[in-house]
Design an enzyme around this catalytic site. Sequence first.
Site, PDB file in Angstrom:
ATOM      1  N   TYR A 123      28.705 -52.746  10.550  1.00  0.00           N
ATOM      2  CA  TYR A 123      29.363 -54.048  10.697  1.00  0.00           C
ATOM      3  C   TYR A 123      28.691 -54.963   9.675  1.00  0.00           C
ATOM      4  O   TYR A 123      27.951 -55.880  10.032  1.00  0.00           O
ATOM      5  CB  TYR A 123      29.179 -54.618  12.099  1.00  0.00           C
ATOM      6  CG  TYR A 123      29.784 -53.785  13.215  1.00  0.00           C
ATOM      7  CD1 TYR A 123      31.037 -54.117  13.748  1.00  0.00           C
ATOM      8  CD2 TYR A 123      29.118 -52.687  13.758  1.00  0.00           C
ATOM      9  CE1 TYR A 123      31.597 -53.376  14.781  1.00  0.00           C
ATOM     10  CE2 TYR A 123      29.669 -51.947  14.794  1.00  0.00           C
ATOM     11  CZ  TYR A 123      30.903 -52.296  15.297  1.00  0.00           C
ATOM     12  OH  TYR A 123      31.446 -51.562  16.329  1.00  0.00           O
ATOM     13  N   GLU A 155      33.326 -53.204   6.771  1.00  0.00           N
ATOM     14  CA  GLU A 155      33.596 -54.510   7.363  1.00  0.00           C
ATOM     15  C   GLU A 155      35.109 -54.686   7.456  1.00  0.00           C
ATOM     16  O   GLU A 155      35.844 -54.354   6.523  1.00  0.00           O
ATOM     17  CB  GLU A 155      32.973 -55.615   6.504  1.00  0.00           C
ATOM     18  CG  GLU A 155      33.399 -57.018   6.817  1.00  0.00           C
ATOM     19  CD  GLU A 155      33.057 -57.442   8.230  1.00  0.00           C
ATOM     20  OE1 GLU A 155      33.902 -58.110   8.864  1.00  0.00           O
ATOM     21  OE2 GLU A 155      31.952 -57.114   8.704  1.00  0.00           O
ATOM     22  N   ASP A 170      25.279 -53.681  13.908  1.00  0.00           N
ATOM     23  CA  ASP A 170      25.131 -55.101  14.240  1.00  0.00           C
ATOM     24  C   ASP A 170      26.494 -55.651  14.623  1.00  0.00           C
ATOM     25  O   ASP A 170      27.125 -56.403  13.870  1.00  0.00           O
ATOM     26  CB  ASP A 170      24.545 -55.863  13.041  1.00  0.00           C
ATOM     27  CG  ASP A 170      24.233 -57.319  13.376  1.00  0.00           C
ATOM     28  OD1 ASP A 170      24.250 -57.670  14.568  1.00  0.00           O
ATOM     29  OD2 ASP A 170      23.993 -58.101  12.441  1.00  0.00           O
ATOM     30  N   CYS A 204      23.271 -59.493  19.418  1.00  0.00           N
ATOM     31  CA  CYS A 204      23.143 -60.848  19.955  1.00  0.00           C
ATOM     32  C   CYS A 204      23.491 -60.878  21.435  1.00  0.00           C
ATOM     33  O   CYS A 204      23.411 -61.926  22.075  1.00  0.00           O
ATOM     34  CB  CYS A 204      24.037 -61.813  19.178  1.00  0.00           C
ATOM     35  SG  CYS A 204      25.795 -61.392  19.253  1.00  0.00           S
TER      36      CYS A 204
END
Length: 487
Positions: A345, A366, A413, A440
Amino acid sequence: MTEPMAAPPTSAPESKKRQLPSNGKKPKRKIYKSAAVDPISSQGVLRKNIKDVFPDAPCNDMTEFYNRDRSIEWHLNGKVENLEIKSLSHNGLGIGFDDTRNRVILVPYTFPGDVVNANVCRTEEYYLMAELISVVTPASIRDNSLAFCKYFGEKEGAGCAGCQYQYTAYSNQLEIKRQVIVNAYKYFAPELEIPTIQETVASPLEKKYRTKLTPHFDVPKKGLASPDFPIGFGHVIKNQIVDIEECSLGTDVINTGIKQKREEIKNNYKQYKRGVTLLFREGSNESLITDPKAIMQETVGKYVFEYKAGEFFQNNNSILPIVTNFVAENLKINGEPPQYLVDTYCGCGLFAITCSSNAKEVVGVEISAQNVEFARSNAEKNNVSNAEFIVGQAERIFERVNKEPELTSVVIDPPRKGCDKLFLDQLLQFGPARIVYVSCNVHSQARDIDYFIKESNGKYKVESLRGFDFFPQTYHVESVAVLSRTS
């Protein structure tokens, strides 16, 4: 959770009983339907936090709540005294239990061990939300003198939802965030064997670290009647905006920009017909960008990156080199950089470029064609000639990556939702030597890694797991897991 509570008594003086409409028909009762909640969403995790400490706590009868007689004070509202905070939720809310109401109550700006007075002001299905009035007995980790922002806490005119932990030392904040990771794996990977979760890596800056802020303001249907309207961030409990002239977490450049823009908006308030979200972003050489379409330039260690200002890029530059160096070090196979590196990613190429040194080939994928163009340009600007960037779904990347798995390391990620099953299955089938999963949202990370390890039938293990603090004073924590192939 146990069965929902029985409907509360509704008896009241005749003068206060609900009156029939003039047509003589009974008012139609609203039926509350509990919406399905994603377990890894904020509400889903919050329910696990509550059940963790109060497993038998009852739910609220929301049908009764929505059909309550508005002339009678709802029995769950009002002041609660001497509420002991027992635990802390993943999003920084103190969790207590009020015996008089037989209900869980959440209070912001509190810590386990606090005894507080609070005012219940919102009813939710699994808890009541209350605003902090006063601290009767402080927790051992509480130190109100540490707060440095006038908009933080229970003070008059404060209540900004941007921070949660200014009332405690930074070392305590780091341990709180470590515990969030501990709980995430307890909730979503309970049978997974994981190593001791290491201490959270501190941010070099504890304030004035944010290189991006997005304050906003609303415009009522009738328009703005005067320049006296709030421009800032959401309130921690109330459905309103806290008027903020500067943010203590933002850089000086950004706060200067906010003050100037606020004055411009106030002087021209009549031209605004709808609400606006503002963008303030600081780039290299202390440049301020406010146009989402403008090209940002940011330096990370020895590397320079460009991207659209409105696109995602981490906004605590002080910790970024620490994280990218950590990822690069843990991508090594038997102590040597991988011959092949896959960034699944890749965005504008942050990890693909910063971790490219000594790799034979680097492949980044991406979904955004625009970001891929930036990644290619960034590789060229940084003299990285061994990187290729592909437009496409990360879920399909291994159909196009024809490398030697035992010589390949992979960086993951993903967005907050985590990885799709299709991607994890293809990753497992490809079988790289090492994987570094940056997240995250530690809860989706725990779910994904639990699935991946189980499906591998012992071929992979979690080698290390720790948090990185991109957002001091807040509940957010970035989690980095390192996986290695064992067979």
